[in-house]
Design a protein around this motif. Structure first.
Motif, PDB file in Angstrom:
ATOM      1  N   PHE A  67       0.844  -1.204   0.000  1.00 60.48           N
ATOM      2  CA  PHE A  67       0.000   0.000   0.000  1.00 60.48           C
ATOM      3  C   PHE A  67       0.876   1.249   0.000  1.00 60.48           C
ATOM      4  O   PHE A  67       0.667   2.176  -0.788  1.00 60.48           O
ATOM      5  N   ARG A 105      -7.916  -1.739  -6.478  1.00 61.14           N
ATOM      6  CA  ARG A 105      -7.496  -2.330  -5.204  1.00 61.14           C
ATOM      7  C   ARG A 105      -8.261  -3.638  -5.021  1.00 61.14           C
ATOM      8  O   ARG A 105      -9.469  -3.624  -4.782  1.00 61.14           O
ATOM      9  N   GLU A 151      -3.566  -5.239   0.541  1.00 56.20           N
ATOM     10  CA  GLU A 151      -2.180  -5.174   0.051  1.00 56.20           C
ATOM     11  C   GLU A 151      -2.058  -5.845  -1.313  1.00 56.20           C
ATOM     12  O   GLU A 151      -1.136  -6.618  -1.555  1.00 56.20           O
TER      13      GLU A 151
END
Lengths: 372, 130
Positions: free
Chosen positions: A63, A102, A106
């Motif tokens: 991130f 996203r 992560e």
């Protein structure tokens, strides 16, 4: 060596006129640019965008790595959401503009411009990734876009998902006609629509299923020619034309994608400086008084004074006039001002207009266009 | 694609002779090569064309090109419909897409123009070069 997409044979059998683009052989048009353009604005169009790059970054700490690479703020980006952002160099110049998906806290997928895929991958690697894994998945994935006011109806024929729940700039894992795909409500046309990212082995199957299901709705295959006129009418910047490593997001009128408050990122210092010192030129849109087309490199004038240069231009099939984007000196950016374009030794009248040239028709999804 | 009764220039214009006047347009090959035509700039009635010289501009989405005069002479008529509907050049290059009518100054110039068969050969050669 020119690369071909998994749909190459299909394009040829559909009678596409092919061109070289960013090292790929891609369809320029299947029938005619204005006809294909109209299909997307009035019904729907299907695009092979498999030349676009896909770069996946995953792993602990990723991130922060991605947050450092881009100018927009990922902090409020939830898994299942997409964000448009420039990626800048330390001078604040735009290395590329891209979409960040996203997939998990992560885990990120970056969809980048075809011409920049290798450069971006090298750039990302160079910035240091900590424990993260960075993969260039461009050769494994295909990207198909379904765009236009009938897109949702067409896709509904092939999936059990309730597509009205999928908001603009959101994505989900989907099964479409038995094929697994990452399905996002995104696009580069200003129309409602979807982009489907999937493994290349399944691309032909999905393409054919979509084309068949869409036929009653007027779905047509669309080449890069109409893709360019569609994006230009929306004022979307094209990297390599309207933005590059010498232009900053502020100059490109993309200031909304720069979040100085988010903490450190590459180019931050230079961009912060620009907010204090100001910029000298800015990207504007202009419309010709006639059908004549401005083209990249043509000079822009106020009376006899050169104020800037065209970066993209075309005849607009919707407006039936020439339209263009270009950079001009900051004191000449007001919408409504009369300018002229130097074309083959003569000056042709034009007017600066607010961007986009057309009102996007994706607001009905619940969010205004490009806003975050 | 290349109708009989017309004469063709290597620069891809056609000429249809009626008495001492010639109607001028572009060929199927020319319009296909340009792609969808978006804009034309044409001379005024009364302008003098000189064989082989440019007499106007044509724009398509992908290219800018010029029209070349197949013969010399004075322009007596211009197809004004092309200003707002330049796509007629694509849709009907030998009919509604005609460009102008010229008063032929020197009929001997027409001897250099090609027959449909010879023009078709010429086009094939051009395509091979590509």
């Amino acid at each position: 060596m020119l690369k071909i997409t998994a749909l190459h044979q299909i394009h040829l059998s559909l009678g596409a006129r092919m061109i070289q683009f960013a090292g790929w052989q891609m369809p320029l048009q299947y029938t005619s640019i204005p006809e294909e353009h109209r299909s997307v604005r009035e019904s729907a169009g299907l695009f092979d965008l498999s030349h676009m790059g896909e770069i996946r970054l995953q792993g602990k700490g990723v991130f922060h790595s991605v947050q450092r690479l881009v100018t927009n703020d990922l902090a409020h980006l939830n898994p299942g959401e997409v964000l448009y952002t420039p990626m800048c160099n330390s001078q604040g110049g735009i290395v590329d503009d891209l979409l960040v998906y996203r997939t998990d806290q992560e885990d990120f997928l970056l969809v980048v411009n075809a011409a920049n895929t290798e450069k971006d991958y090298a750039w990302i690697e160079k910035q240091g990734r900590g424990e993260a894994k960075v993969e260039n998945l461009t050769d494994e994935f295909s990207l198909i876009a379904l765009q236009g006011p009938r897109a949702e109806e067409i896709l509904t024929e092939l999936t059990d998902l309730n597509l009205s729940q999928l908001l603009y700039y959101h994505f989900t894992q989907a099964r479409v006609k038995g094929v697994n795909a990452l399905l996002s409500r995104t696009g580069y046309t200003g129309e409602d629509g979807f982009e489907l990212c999937l493994v290349s082995q399944e691309a032909a199957k999905l393409w054919n299923a979509l084309l068949r299901a869409g036929k009653p709705y007027g779905l047509k295959p669309i080449g890069l020619g109409a893709r360019d006129t569609l994006r230009l009418e929306m004022g979307y910047r094209l990297h390599g034309n309207d933005i590059d490593e010498t232009t900053s997001p502020f100059e490109a009128a993309l200031g909304w994608t720069v979040k100085l408050s988010k903490g450190d990122f590459i180019g931050r210092e230079a961009l912060e400086e620009q907010t204090k010192e100001g910029i000298r030129r800015k990207l504007i849109g202009f419309q010709m008084e006639s059908r004549i087309a401005p083209r990249k490199g043509y000079a822009l004038f106020v009376k006899e004074l050169k104020i800037g240069e065209v970066t993209s231009g075309s005849f607009s099939p919707t407006l039936q006039k020439g339209i263009g984007l270009g950079y001009v000196d900051l004191q000449h950016t007001s919408p409504g001002s009369s300018i002229s374009v130097g074309i083959r030794g003569e000056n042709y009248p034009a007017r600066i207009v607010p961007l986009p040239f057309l009102t996007p028709r994706i607001n009905r999804i619940g969010r205004p266009c490009m806003q975050k | 694609m290349y109708p009989e009764g017309l004469k063709y220039a290597k620069t891809h214009e056609w000429l249809k002779v009626e008495d001492n006047e010639g109607k001028v347009g572009i060929t199927y090959y020319a319009q296909d090569h340009l792609g969808d035509i978006t804009f034309v700039e044409l001379p005024q009635v009364g302008a003098e064309l000189i064989k082989g010289k440019s007499f106007g501009t044509v724009e398509s989405f992908k290219a800018v090109s010029e029209f070349y005069a197949p013969v010399s002479g004075k322009v007596v008529q211009v197809n004004k419909g092309l200003r707002d509907n330049p796509e007629l050049l694509n849709q009907d290059p030998y009919g509604q897409g005609w460009i102008l009518v010229v008063e032929i100054a020197n009929p001997a110039e027409m001897e250099e123009l090609l027959s449909p068969g010879d023009y078709e050969q010429w086009v094939k050669q051009q395509e091979e070069v590509e």
